[in-house]
Write a protein that holds these residues in place. Structure first.
Motif, short mmCIF file in Angstrom:
data_model
loop_
_atom_site.label_atom_id
_atom_site.label_comp_id
_atom_site.label_asym_id
_atom_site.label_seq_id
_atom_site.Cartn_x
_atom_site.Cartn_y
_atom_site.Cartn_z
N MET A 72 19.14 -30.68 -31.36
CA MET A 72 18.98 -31.13 -29.97
C MET A 72 17.41 -31.05 -29.70
SD MET A 72 21.74 -28.67 -27.82
CE MET A 72 23.56 -28.52 -28.27
N VAL A 76 17.43 -31.26 -23.57
CA VAL A 76 18.98 -31.14 -23.91
C VAL A 76 19.50 -29.75 -23.92
CG1 VAL A 76 21.22 -32.02 -25.18
CG2 VAL A 76 19.27 -33.57 -24.66
N TYR A 77 18.67 -29.10 -24.93
CA TYR A 77 18.91 -27.67 -25.33
C TYR A 77 18.66 -26.68 -24.08
CZ TYR A 77 18.05 -22.80 -27.04
OH TYR A 77 18.03 -21.79 -27.17
#
Length: 225
Positions: free
Chosen positions: A182, A186-187
């Motif tokens: 990721m 996003v993570y």
């Protein structure tokens, strides 16, 4: 800096900082200073804007927030947890007394969380994760006098905390996303949402229960007496 923190090297978690006794003392002093500054701020005609009633209600809410934050339904591996509605008690201060008092109490609570459950890798991360993120819970005060203001203000406060924890996760912990293929943003969105969203949803559901609504209306009346 070594007087207030000491660096810990861990093979699994890497490098992070731990507060020394002097560091804890400084944080407690800073928390008290925030509250005292709030007490000293005067309004028109010299009337104090923060009364004994506000301090008592705020202290009780912060105590409840601290106790319930220790009841972790889900404890995330890199910090953060689903707690027993702990954010609600801090947002409640803003709802009862308005934005300024809510922000002061929420920032003080951020210092308190830093004392009770610190995880520090740098000074900027410390401010982002604790002072700014928990301080954002005071944004609930924007809806102090609005219809459904408690629920709306609570959600705004949680969103404010989410923004800062997202920034912290992306900037300071984003490299962990590589293990899950990721990108850092996003993570961070997924990781921080994994504990903030469930707690927020559960709290909102509880707030809609008639007995809870009636009890909180009574608390609102008591706060204004």
């Amino acid at each position: 800096m070594s007087v207030f923190v000491r660096e810990i090297i861990d093979e699994e978690w890497g490098s992070y900082f731990e507060l020394t006794g002097a560091g804890y003392g400084v944080l407690v002093a800073a928390m008290l200073a925030v509250l005292l500054i709030g007490c000293m701020i005067s309004g028109a005609g010299g009337k104090r804007q923060i009364s004994t009633r506000v301090l008592v209600f705020s202290a009780m809410a912060m105590a409840l927030g601290t106790v319930t934050s220790m009841v972790k339904v889900v404890d995330m591996p890199m910090g953060g947890s689903v707690t027993l509605c702990s954010m609600f008690f801090i947002c409640l201060i803003g709802y009862l007394f308005g934005l300024r008092k809510g922000l002061l109490a929420a920032v003080a609570y951020g210092f308190l969380q830093l004392v009770t459950d610190p995880y520090i890798i740098s000074i900027p991360q410390m401010f982002t994760d604790y002072i700014f993120a928990f301080g954002a819970l005071g944004l609930s005060g924007l809806f102090s006098d609005k219809k459904n203001g408690l629920t709306t203000g609570y959600l705004l406060g949680v969103l404010g905390r989410y923004v800062f924890t997202f920034l912290s996760g992306m900037i300071f912990f984003g490299t962990n996303g590589a293990a899950y293929n990721m990108a850092a943003p996003v993570y961070s969105l997924i990781y921080n949402g994994a504990y903030l969203v469930p707690e927020a949803l559960a709290t909102v559901i509880i707030l809609q229960l008639p007995p809870v609504k009636q009890g909180l209306l009574r608390v609102k009346e008591m706060a204004k007496v």
